[in-house]
Design an enzyme around this catalytic site. Structure first.
Site, PDB file in Angstrom:
ATOM      1  N   GLY A   1       0.939  -0.459   0.062  1.00 31.42           N
ATOM      2  CA  GLY A   1       0.292   0.308  -0.253  1.00 31.42           C
ATOM      3  C   GLY A   1       0.805   1.263   0.410  1.00 31.42           C
ATOM      4  O   GLY A   1       2.295   1.181  -0.013  1.00 31.42           O
TER       5      GLY A   1
ATOM      6  N   PHE B   1       2.751  10.195   2.878  1.00 35.42           N
ATOM      7  CA  PHE B   1       4.423   9.733   3.191  1.00 35.42           C
ATOM      8  C   PHE B   1       5.249   8.723   3.191  1.00 35.42           C
ATOM      9  O   PHE B   1       6.682   8.557   3.171  1.00 35.42           O
ATOM     10  CB  PHE B   1       4.954  10.334   4.333  1.00 35.42           C
ATOM     11  CG  PHE B   1       4.005  11.476   4.610  1.00 35.42           C
ATOM     12  CD1 PHE B   1       2.611  11.929   6.007  1.00 35.42           C
ATOM     13  CD2 PHE B   1       3.554  13.004   4.146  1.00 35.42           C
ATOM     14  CE1 PHE B   1       1.784  12.832   6.574  1.00 35.42           C
ATOM     15  CE2 PHE B   1       2.788  13.873   4.298  1.00 35.42           C
ATOM     16  CZ  PHE B   1       1.855  13.903   5.652  1.00 35.42           C
TER      17      PHE B   1
ATOM     18  N   VAL C   1       3.972   0.964   1.418  1.00 34.51           N
ATOM     19  CA  VAL C   1       4.093  -0.066   2.838  1.00 34.51           C
ATOM     20  C   VAL C   1       4.932  -1.432   1.867  1.00 34.51           C
ATOM     21  O   VAL C   1       4.303  -1.570   0.799  1.00 34.51           O
ATOM     22  CB  VAL C   1       3.460  -0.794   2.937  1.00 34.51           C
ATOM     23  CG1 VAL C   1       3.354  -1.412   4.572  1.00 34.51           C
ATOM     24  CG2 VAL C   1       2.998   0.882   4.377  1.00 34.51           C
TER      25      VAL C   1
ATOM     26  N   LYS D   1       8.053  -0.216   6.429  1.00 37.54           N
ATOM     27  CA  LYS D   1       7.160   1.191   5.933  1.00 37.54           C
ATOM     28  C   LYS D   1       8.234   2.203   5.658  1.00 37.54           C
ATOM     29  O   LYS D   1       8.912   2.452   6.541  1.00 37.54           O
ATOM     30  CB  LYS D   1       6.449   1.578   7.208  1.00 37.54           C
ATOM     31  CG  LYS D   1       5.737   2.978   6.817  1.00 37.54           C
ATOM     32  CD  LYS D   1       5.050   3.622   8.134  1.00 37.54           C
ATOM     33  CE  LYS D   1       4.315   4.780   7.941  1.00 37.54           C
ATOM     34  NZ  LYS D   1       3.293   4.929   9.575  1.00 37.54           N
TER      35      LYS D   1
ATOM     36  N   ASP E   1      -5.836   9.320  15.634  1.00 38.03           N
ATOM     37  CA  ASP E   1      -6.425   9.327  14.189  1.00 38.03           C
ATOM     38  C   ASP E   1      -6.949   7.490  14.140  1.00 38.03           C
ATOM     39  O   ASP E   1      -6.492   6.873  12.552  1.00 38.03           O
ATOM     40  CB  ASP E   1      -5.168   9.057  13.033  1.00 38.03           C
ATOM     41  CG  ASP E   1      -5.627   9.263  11.785  1.00 38.03           C
ATOM     42  OD1 ASP E   1      -6.730   9.690  11.844  1.00 38.03           O
ATOM     43  OD2 ASP E   1      -4.871   9.134  11.092  1.00 38.03           O
TER      44      ASP E   1
END
Length: 843
Positions: free
Chosen positions: A535, A539, A542, A556, A653
């Site tokens: 994905g 910023f 992955v 990441k 979040d």
């Protein structure tokens, strides 16, 4: 009727009466021209002429009349289009329907119902509300001469039978269109193969492309009912809708995907609740014969040979080509038919292609089925399956086994026959190497004293060497940390963070955090190959990787020259490295080398909660019990952040895309790039820069920048309601901008109709009392006044006990006073926005 006779038809048509555009019947000696419609009695379907997509050709077809999206379900002349508007459909009064096109002063035949049976009286053609065009003899529907349901095109409607008429030899099947602009016979067909245990196949040309599980399928839906008929007249599958207001159809699209869809009145579009093939293991014979395909893992491990078999072409197998399949490890014909041979169970699979299997008979126990297989040296495997309530049947495979797939739903156990050597190996594995341990227990006492001395000396030497090596590695790691967390003004990031003022030295923050070298990460991800990409965020990218020890990880990789992404990475290292909880994603380490900044996490195969919950086909697998367990897990993870971790952490979040799921669907909270830490004496913080995702933000945070543990409670409440409803927070705002999912649930709750918001795909698994409790807790969590919301400790207690619950008060959602105060500043606040970062860990 000869083709030459059609020149006489212009004279006959002059006497025909054209049907009314609003009639559902074409009577004897009537016709319809291009531009007229035949509409079923209830107005559901229409029959007439149409041009598909951008095509200028005309076709006679049937489509949904009441649905705004053009949806054709049947085409008469799919391979013989008409140019212009010259088409005419006629009922000749003698039991036949004819489609003509006019030209050169004559009507030319295009299509006919081709009725071959004799009729004794006039016939009428009627379009039914089921979408079936029937030709009936007599005014009282005494006898059906012909019906369009016997000749489907690409669409399966409720009432259409797919299968084989044994008396006439007529095969009822679906065939795709060539393209969206051409309804001609395409390259994909969906049909029933009655051999062995009946299965549905999707063929590409004449080659199998996809295969269903052996029937009968299980139907756990209240709004439709599957029927399987297998008798001397024929073998068929059909489905019936229990609610006539529900529109449902299955279609084979031109790309070869079989989709089952329902019409969503709210969205005004068709939504697929099932589609296949979608992933690699769905395609027929992906791993070749005598193998098993596992869709949950990536090749080369997605293909595995069945017990007693090995790759036919080892080089190709390891080069990711498993099409050659597997062969027996010992190829002698009698190797599996002698003393000591037996069976190894392969659990929960879609059984191999049953069209080549042999039925032993009904009423056969597993023990008798195995005994029958032992008697025949050609029998390579067996399985017992339930034949639709008629009893247990024994199925045997002789020779190769094709298209075996790991399949937790509607799965059976397959028992594969192996020789004595192979059986011994499997028994040894399952018993924990008992024989090996026995030998070791005899040998060890004779040499134990010598090894104790050697081990003691080795331990002392290694301890001294590791201490020295550890000091050198720590020095290197500390330099890397200083480089990573060096701020633009020359100060150290950690030293300027008020939230970590109890940490004395930045170079000794996380001595236990592993640092990976770049070469290791490149090898693990195949040099960041696009095939390993999982994905992409704002910023970072992955990737999926596999470390040298075989551990699967998610890497990441920070986008270069991204200052905001760097702030997120710093924040995640600072926060998550010391967090250990089963409902938080685990950080394995970092890689900081050659300008790269990467975090290495545990790999979770089911991706994020939103990828399942908001996908019309995937969410079918999330029954109520799974969803409730996910809700409990998320609540426990948030409670740990708020109460049990070293610092009080506000995530800021929380949303379904940041909830990852492991192989057992256990939720793990991820993405701490925007989290904030508070000391335990602090109850709230404030920021002038809002970050997060609108819709999941609490009112006081979205409008005034005030955040606390109750901000996360609000976000959790939104996720809880989304999980129950199977809808995104902003789904209802597509129809009414002033209404969100919270508002919809609140209105239904006040009307004591809360169960109406529940995802209909869970109807067969609902615990109504538990669901109502969750809805009530969700509304308590999203109350407008921050003081009224429960904390996470109380939320977890309410979820896990039968304690009395308070009545919810006014929730915070668009339309309430709190949000209206800054409607101009927060316009469209319930659209999903990507984040705006605050200054990380500052107050």
């Amino acid at each position: 009727m000869e083709a030459a006779d059609f020149v006489l038809f212009p004279l006959l048509f002059l006497a025909f009466q054209t049907c009314s555009s609003y009639s559902d019947v074409i009577s004897a000696n009537q016709s319809i021209n291009d531009g007229s419609l035949v509409i079923s009695e209830g107005g559901t379907f229409a029959l007439g002429f149409f041009s598909p997509g951008s095509s200028s050709y005309r076709y006679l077809g049937i489509w949904y009349h009441e649905i705004p999206e053009p949806t054709v379900v049947w085409v008469a002349n799919r391979n013989d289009p008409i140019i212009g508007t010259s088409g005419v459909l006629s009922n000749d009064g003698h039991g036949n329907l004819f489609l003509y096109r006019s030209g050169e002063n004559a009507l030319r035949p295009v299509w006919s119902a081709n009725v071959s049976v004799g009729v004794n009286g006039p016939c009428a053609a009627r379009l039914l509300d089921s979408g079936n065009l029937v030709l009936m003899e007599g005014e009282r529907k005494m006898y059906t001469v012909w019906q369009s349901f016997d000749y489907p095109t690409d669409t399966l409607l409720p009432g259409i039978k797919v299968g084989l008429n044994r008396r006439t030899g007529l095969s009822h099947l679906l065939t795709s269109w060539r393209s969206a602009d051409d309804p001609g016979t395409g390259n994909f067909s969906f049909e029933l193969n009655p051999s062995g245990s009946p299965q549905f196949f999707l063929y590409q040309g004449t080659s199998p492309y996809w295969r269903s599980v052996p029937w009968p399928w299980e139907s756990n839906h209240d709004f439709f009912n599957d029927t399987f008929d297998n008798n001397e007249d024929g073998i068929y599958y059909s489905t019936a809708i229990m609610d006539s207001s529900v529109y449902m159809r299955a279609v084979v699209d031109p790309s070869g995907i079989l989709k089952s869809m329902t019409w969503d009145e709210g969205d005004g579009r068709w939504k697929a609740f099932y589609a296949s093939p979608k992933q690699k293991c769905d395609f027929y014979g992906t791993c070749g014969p005598n193998s098993k395909c596992d869709p949950s893992i990536v090749f080369p491990y997605e293909c595995a040979c069945l017990p007693g078999y090995e790759p036919r072409f080892p080089k190709k197998w390891h080069l990711r080509d498993g099409s050659g399949g597997c062969v027996r490890k010992r190829a002698e014909a009698t190797s599996i038919c002698g003393e000591g041979e037996g069976f190894v169970r392969v659990e929960k699979v879609k059984l191999p292609d049953t069209s080549a299997a042999v039925w032993v008979g009904l009423g056969t126990s597993k023990l008798n089925c195995e005994g029958e297989c032992r008697k025949n040296c050609a029998c390579s495997a067996y399985a017992t399956i339930d034949i639709g309530g008629k009893g247990i049947g024994c199925l045997q495979w002789h020779g190769a086994m094709m298209d075996t797939v790991d399949f937790p739903l509607r799965a059976y156990d397959l028992y594969v026959r192996v020789d004595a050597l192979e059986l011994a190996d499997y028994l040894k594995d399952s018993s924990g190497f008992v024989e090996f341990k026995l030998k070791i227990s005899i040998i060890v006492p004779s040499v134990v004293s010598v090894w104790i001395v050697i081990a003691l000396l080795a331990y002392l030497w290694l301890r001294k060497w590791k201490k020295r090596r550890g000091s050198m590695l720590m020095a290197v790691k500390n330099r890397l940390i200083r480089n990573l967390f060096h701020t633009s003004d020359g100060s150290n990031y950690f030293e300027t963070s008020e939230a970590t003022k109890d940490i004395k030295h930045s170079t000794t923050i996380y001595p236990e955090l592993p640092f990976f070298n770049l070469g290791t990460i490149q090898a693990a991800t195949n040099n960041f190959s696009p095939t390993t990409k999982l994905g992409q965020g704002g910023f970072a990218l992955v990737y999926k990787g596999k470390l040298p020890n075989g551990q699967e990880v998610a890497v990441k990789r920070l986008t270069k020259n991204s200052s905001q992404g760097l702030e997120q990475l710093k924040n995640e290292v600072l926060l998550i490295a010391k967090l250990q909880h089963r409902n938080l994603v685990k950080l394995h380490g970092c890689c900081i080398e050659d300008g790269e900044q990467m975090l290495v996490y545990e790999y979770l195969p089911y991706n994020s909660l939103d990828s399942l919950l908001f996908d019309d086909s995937q969410r079918l697998f999330l029954d109520w019990r799974k969803r409730f367990n996910i809700i409990i897990g998320i609540a426990r993870g948030v409670l740990y952040l708020h109460q049990d971790s070293r610092f009080r952490i506000i995530h800021r979040d929380l949303k379904p895309s940041n909830i990852l799921l492991d192989a057992e669907l256990n939720p793990k909270i991820s993405d701490f790039g925007m989290a904030r830490m508070l000391d335990y004496h602090q109850t709230e913080g404030k920021t002038s820069r809002i970050c997060g995702t609108y819709g999941y933000m609490s009112p006081e945070y979205a409008l005034f920048g005030r955040f606390s543990v109750k901000s996360d409670v609000f976000s959790f409440g939104v996720i809880l309601l989304e999980t129950v409803a199977g809808r995104k927070i902003n789904w209802f705002s597509q129809q009414d901008p002033s209404l969100s999912l919270i508002g919809h649930v609140w209105e239904r709750w006040k009307e004591e109709k809360a169960l109406e918001v529940v995802d209909s795909s869970m109807e067969g698994s609902l615990n109504a009392q538990e669901v109502l409790k969750c809805i009530q807790i969700g509304l308590l969590c999203v109350e407008e006044d921050v003081q009224d919301r429960p904390n996470m400790s109380m939320t977890v207690l309410m979820l896990n006990t039968a304690m009395p619950l308070p009545r919810p008060k006014q929730p915070g959602f668009p339309g309430t006073s709190c949000f209206n105060k800054s409607r101009g500043a927060a316009e469209g606040s319930f659209s999903v926005n990507e984040v705006t970062l605050t200054g990380v860990i500052t107050r």
